[in-house]
Write a protein that holds these residues in place. Structure first.
Motif, PDB file in Angstrom:
ATOM      1  N   GLU A  23       0.825  -1.211   0.000  1.00  9.43           N
ATOM      2  CA  GLU A  23       0.000   0.000   0.000  1.00  9.43           C
ATOM      3  C   GLU A  23       0.861   1.264   0.000  1.00  9.43           C
ATOM      4  N   ASP A  24       1.929   1.259   0.791  1.00  9.72           N
ATOM      5  CA  ASP A  24       2.824   2.425   0.828  1.00  9.72           C
ATOM      6  C   ASP A  24       3.435   2.690  -0.544  1.00  9.72           C
ATOM      7  N   GLU A  26       2.238   1.717  -3.430  1.00  7.45           N
ATOM      8  CA  GLU A  26       1.190   2.107  -4.376  1.00  7.45           C
ATOM      9  C   GLU A  26       0.808   3.574  -4.208  1.00  7.45           C
ATOM     10  N   LYS A  27       0.833   4.082  -2.977  1.00  9.74           N
ATOM     11  CA  LYS A  27       0.571   5.510  -2.754  1.00  9.74           C
ATOM     12  C   LYS A  27       1.660   6.354  -3.405  1.00  9.74           C
ATOM     13  N   GLU A  28       2.908   5.934  -3.249  1.00  6.05           N
ATOM     14  CA  GLU A  28       4.023   6.656  -3.865  1.00  6.05           C
ATOM     15  C   GLU A  28       3.908   6.621  -5.384  1.00  6.05           C
ATOM     16  N   SER A  30       1.173   6.319  -7.147  1.00  2.29           N
ATOM     17  CA  SER A  30       0.068   7.203  -7.531  1.00  2.29           C
ATOM     18  C   SER A  30       0.514   8.664  -7.532  1.00  2.29           C
TER      19      SER A  30
END
Length: 150
Positions: A23-24, A26-28, A30
């Motif tokens: 998740e971390d 994937e946030k980066e 995005s």
């Protein structure tokens, strides 16, 4: 010896840690995509900066792919399997630390005990492979004695 944590609890903790790491990233990813594909770039931003961001984006996407593969490995481990020697899926308690032979996960805490996820690609695994309770080995100048395998 403290009560040994259940393998299902160890697997669960490792899966959660792996999911959070994915998740971390994937946030980066995005955020980087928004930056790269933004139509509001100013003229002062040069091509080299965009190229560097694109390169970072590709590395992050590759890392997410790797983390997802490792997550699948974790999800495929049977918590009820009976293991008496060091092999993938085993929890190995030594006089130094407790290892979970699965994927490389820095450390998770389960029932107050630190468990270190250990990939079968890690050099120390070659020293551990096939060992049983009571076996001893040295790795990087540290002496290990296997106290439990399950």
């Amino acid at each position: 010896m403290p009560k040994r944590p259940e393998k299902s609890s160890i697997i669960h903790a490792c899966i959660i840690k792996q999911q959070l790491e994915i998740e971390d990233f994937e946030k980066e990813i995005s955020a980087l995509k928004k930056e790269i594909y933004s139509h509001n770039e100013t003229p002062s931003q040069g091509d080299s900066s965009a190229a560097e961001r694109t390169e970072v984006l590709q590395r992050y996407e590759s890392e997410v792919g790797f983390l997802k593969e490792e997550l699948e490995i974790l999800q495929g481990i049977d918590p009820n399997s009976e293991i008496s020697q060091v092999a993938p899926g085993a929890v190995v308690v030594t006089n130094q630390r407790t290892f979970f032979i699965s994927v490389s996960i820095e450390q998770v805490e389960v029932n107050g005990q630190d468990i270190f996820g250990l990939s079968t690609k890690a050099p120390i695994f070659q020293s551990l492979r096939g060992k049983k309770v009571g076996d001893k080995f040295d790795f990087n100048g540290i002496h290990y004695e296997i106290q439990d395998v399950y």
